[in-house]
Design a protein around this motif. Structure first.
Motif, PDB file in Angstrom:
ATOM      1  N   UNK A 241      99.925  -1.231   7.170  1.00 21.13           N
ATOM      2  CA  UNK A 241      99.945  -2.745   7.540  1.00 21.13           C
ATOM      3  C   UNK A 241      99.492  -2.972   8.652  1.00 21.13           C
ATOM      4  N   UNK A 242      99.417  -2.398   9.675  1.00 24.04           N
ATOM      5  CA  UNK A 242      98.573  -2.638  10.916  1.00 24.04           C
ATOM      6  C   UNK A 242      97.230  -2.958  10.664  1.00 24.04           C
ATOM      7  N   UNK A 243      96.569  -2.234   9.608  1.00 25.19           N
ATOM      8  CA  UNK A 243      95.276  -2.505   9.507  1.00 25.19           C
ATOM      9  C   UNK A 243      95.261  -3.777   8.628  1.00 25.19           C
ATOM     10  N   UNK A 244      96.472  -4.178   7.619  1.00 27.25           N
ATOM     11  CA  UNK A 244      96.121  -5.564   7.072  1.00 27.25           C
ATOM     12  C   UNK A 244      96.487  -6.740   8.132  1.00 27.25           C
ATOM     13  N   UNK A 245      97.348  -6.455   9.250  1.00 26.55           N
ATOM     14  CA  UNK A 245      97.304  -7.286  10.461  1.00 26.55           C
ATOM     15  C   UNK A 245      95.979  -7.449  10.711  1.00 26.55           C
ATOM     16  N   UNK A 246      95.187  -6.512  11.209  1.00 28.99           N
ATOM     17  CA  UNK A 246      93.983  -6.467  11.808  1.00 28.99           C
ATOM     18  C   UNK A 246      93.007  -7.491  11.091  1.00 28.99           C
ATOM     19  N   UNK A 247      93.136  -7.009   9.666  1.00 27.25           N
ATOM     20  CA  UNK A 247      92.069  -7.860   8.744  1.00 27.25           C
ATOM     21  C   UNK A 247      92.443  -9.236   8.559  1.00 27.25           C
ATOM     22  N   UNK A 248      93.798  -9.510   8.594  1.00 26.81           N
ATOM     23  CA  UNK A 248      94.354 -10.811   8.624  1.00 26.81           C
ATOM     24  C   UNK A 248      93.800 -11.705   9.945  1.00 26.81           C
ATOM     25  N   UNK A 249      93.934 -10.929  11.025  1.00 26.18           N
ATOM     26  CA  UNK A 249      93.620 -11.659  12.413  1.00 26.18           C
ATOM     27  C   UNK A 249      92.099 -11.885  12.437  1.00 26.18           C
ATOM     28  N   UNK A 250      91.520 -10.971  11.692  1.00 28.47           N
ATOM     29  CA  UNK A 250      89.937 -11.259  12.000  1.00 28.47           C
ATOM     30  C   UNK A 250      89.521 -12.388  11.034  1.00 28.47           C
ATOM     31  N   UNK A 251      90.285 -12.610   9.981  1.00 26.54           N
ATOM     32  CA  UNK A 251      89.889 -13.730   9.110  1.00 26.54           C
ATOM     33  C   UNK A 251      90.226 -15.040   9.710  1.00 26.54           C
ATOM     34  N   UNK A 252      91.169 -15.020  10.656  1.00 27.09           N
ATOM     35  CA  UNK A 252      91.607 -16.433  11.287  1.00 27.09           C
ATOM     36  C   UNK A 252      90.529 -16.863  12.165  1.00 27.09           C
ATOM     37  N   UNK A 253      90.206 -18.172  11.988  1.00 18.97           N
ATOM     38  CA  UNK A 253      88.986 -18.837  12.866  1.00 18.97           C
ATOM     39  C   UNK A 253      89.544 -20.205  13.017  1.00 18.97           C
ATOM     40  N   UNK A 254      88.566 -20.655  14.060  1.00 17.45           N
ATOM     41  CA  UNK A 254      88.959 -22.192  14.089  1.00 17.45           C
ATOM     42  C   UNK A 254      88.938 -23.026  13.001  1.00 17.45           C
ATOM     43  N   UNK A 255      88.608 -22.569  11.632  1.00 19.26           N
ATOM     44  CA  UNK A 255      88.574 -23.490  10.532  1.00 19.26           C
ATOM     45  C   UNK A 255      89.538 -23.019   9.543  1.00 19.26           C
ATOM     46  N   UNK A 256      90.206 -21.770  10.192  1.00 17.20           N
ATOM     47  CA  UNK A 256      91.565 -21.443   9.302  1.00 17.20           C
ATOM     48  C   UNK A 256      92.514 -21.410  10.384  1.00 17.20           C
ATOM     49  N   UNK A 257      92.986 -22.222  10.923  1.00 14.23           N
ATOM     50  CA  UNK A 257      94.051 -22.234  11.932  1.00 14.23           C
ATOM     51  C   UNK A 257      95.390 -21.948  11.052  1.00 14.23           C
ATOM     52  N   UNK A 258      95.730 -22.449  10.138  1.00 12.86           N
ATOM     53  CA  UNK A 258      96.923 -22.629   9.580  1.00 12.86           C
ATOM     54  C   UNK A 258      97.151 -21.153   8.706  1.00 12.86           C
TER      55      UNK A 258
END
Length: 506
Positions: A241-258
């Motif tokens: 789950x921590x790796x999933x959190x890391x991947x999710x955080x890496x995918x969040x950018x200025x164009x996907x703030x929501x």
């Protein structure tokens, strides 16, 4: 210049006249630096003090810190398990050896006691009948063997008859007596100076202990490997789950703030971490949206006075002869003052957004402050109904700005009168500013505290302001630990401010 860079006390072995072909920039490099490049140089700087000689040694702790969390947890668990298994194996072999030795001693002692009883009763048979494999010898006072079990040596005693008797056995090599392996011997005294020697072969016990040690030596590494692999898999599954959190955080950018981080189903610490991070993202998104709205509203508010100033100056410069320059200067000054008030309000809100404690944190007498702020207006318009003594801790300038903003807003919308009231309760001070104007609908009383919010009636006025006054009031009151709200005065509107009293007024 090689002598300048060589270490002190090192002889110069370069032949005279031989050109120095060392490449520039590599003369002072150590072997570790040459192999490892810049990274090795940094490790050298950390591991070896400046000026120290000798080979570069990499710190094992630094290597350990560079490994993954999964590897460190598995290695730590495996090392602890290896120590536990080694200690358990040592204790098992020790306890088993002592138990087998005690059991063998007890049997030999029991057989020796039985023979002593027979010897004392003069009922000793020859050979002595013993069926459990115990070897017994009876030695008389002249050290002659008189009675033995079948097959025992009749010439050489298994132990010196002169040794002290007792229930504690001693180990004797069985080779000289034709018996393979060691013997555990017990010596007891009988009547008439006779000595009873009872011995039991210890080879079976030694073989059992050896077999146990071999089994443990083979099984312990296998068990350690299996448990290490299980730990590796369990830790990996736990960290998934921590790796999933890391991947999710890496995918969040200025164009996907929501977007939000994935929340695991298990109600554990990782679930709480994901929930907390999502709440943080929501707050950051709301703050960013607020900041974008603030920038947009500020740009809109700045555009009007700037456009007015530009228009007046362009007209004046285009028709300088027929221009009334004092009137133009007054118009530009009015727009400039509007810009100044807007900039001051934005700076005040920026400071309050940082949640910093006011710079001048001191006791403030609200009664004197209320009278001073009300004195800036016409007595026929603003009256002080009541001003009880109330001391709060805060910034006098900020609290004065709160009163001015409330009074300005009330005077702007009042029909005839504005009243200021201050009363002190046991815990807080209550300031009310009441006007007799049209008031504000109940559904809009909370919205007017937002920045750059002006109702339609206020927007139609030339002096309606930028919509920052009530926002500054709320943020300032909150910074002082208080609260503010609007309520109906029938007719008119009443602004109510509550501030906590100072615990130790000066």
């Amino acid at each position: 210049m090689a002598a300048d860079t060589a270490p002190a006390g090192t002889p110069d072995r370069t032949p005279r006249g031989t050109p120095d072909k060392t490449p520039t920039g590599t003369r002072d490099r150590t072997p570790a630096e040459t192999r490892g490049g810049a990274g090795a140089g940094r490790e050298t700087a950390e591991a070896v003090p400046a000026g120290a000689a000798g080979p570069v040694r990499r710190s094992p702790l630094a290597w350990w810190r560079r490994q993954s969390l999964r590897f460190r947890l598995t290695a730590t668990a495996s090392a602890a398990l290896a120590v536990a298994l080694a200690v358990a194996a040592y204790l098992l072999v020790g306890v088993l050896g002592r138990a087998l030795t005690a059991s063998t001693e007890a049997i030999a002692y029991q057989r020796a006691r039985e023979v002593v009883a027979l010897a004392d009763d003069e009922r000793l048979p020859d050979p002595i009948a013993v069926t459990d494999g115990t070897i017994v010898q009876v030695v008389d006072a002249r050290r002659r063997i008189t009675h033995v079990t079948a097959g025992a040596d009749r010439l050489v005693p298994l132990a010196d008859p002169r040794v002290p008797s007792g229930d504690r056995g001693r180990m004797v090599d069985g080779g000289p007596f034709g018996i393979p392996g060691p013997l555990l011997v017990v010596v007891l005294r009988a009547d008439d100076g006779r000595t009873v020697i009872a011995a039991r072969p210890f080879k079976d016990v030694a073989d059992s202990l050896t077999t146990t040690v071999h089994m443990l030596a083979l099984a312990t590494p296998v068990l350690l490997v299996l448990l290490g692999a299980a730990t590796w898999l369990i830790v990996g599954r736990t960290l998934r789950p921590i790796a999933a959190l890391r991947r999710g955080a890496a995918e969040i950018s200025g164009t996907a703030r929501a977007r939000r981080l994935p929340v695991p189903e298990a109600r554990d610490e990782v679930h709480e971490l994901a929930t907390t991070l999502n709440d943080m993202l929501a707050r950051l998104e709301a703050t960013e949206a607020s900041q974008r709205a603030l920038v947009s509203d500020a740009a809109h508010e700045l555009r009007s006075p700037l456009a007015s100033i530009r228009l007046q100056l362009e007209v004046a410069l285009g028709h300088p002869d027929g221009q009334d320059w004092p009137e133009t200067a007054e118009g530009v000054l009015e727009d400039t003052l509007r810009l100044s008030r807007l900039a001051e309000g934005l700076l005040t809100l920026a400071r309050l957004d940082e949640r910093r404690r006011p710079a001048r944190w001191e006791p403030v007498e609200l009664a004197d402050l209320a009278r001073a702020m009300a004195g800036r207006y016409d007595e026929a318009v603003v009256t002080v109904e009541r001003a009880e003594r109330a001391v709060v801790r805060g910034d006098a300038l900020d609290l004065g700005r709160v009163l001015v903003n409330l009074l300005d807003n009330a005077v702007r919308h009042a029909s005839a009168r504005v009243s200021l009231d201050l009363r002190a309760s046991p815990e807080d001070a209550v300031i009310t500013v009441t006007d007799d104007g049209p008031g504000i609908p109940e559904q809009d009383r909370e919205r007017v505290f937002n920045r750059f919010t002006r109702l339609d009636g206020a927007r139609s006025r030339d002096d309606g302001g930028a919509g920052l006054g009530l926002a500054i009031v709320r943020e300032t009151v909150r910074a002082h630990g208080g609260a503010v709200h609007l309520e109906d005065a029938a007719p008119g509107l009443r602004a109510v401010v509550r501030l906590p009293l100072s615990p130790s007024p000066e």
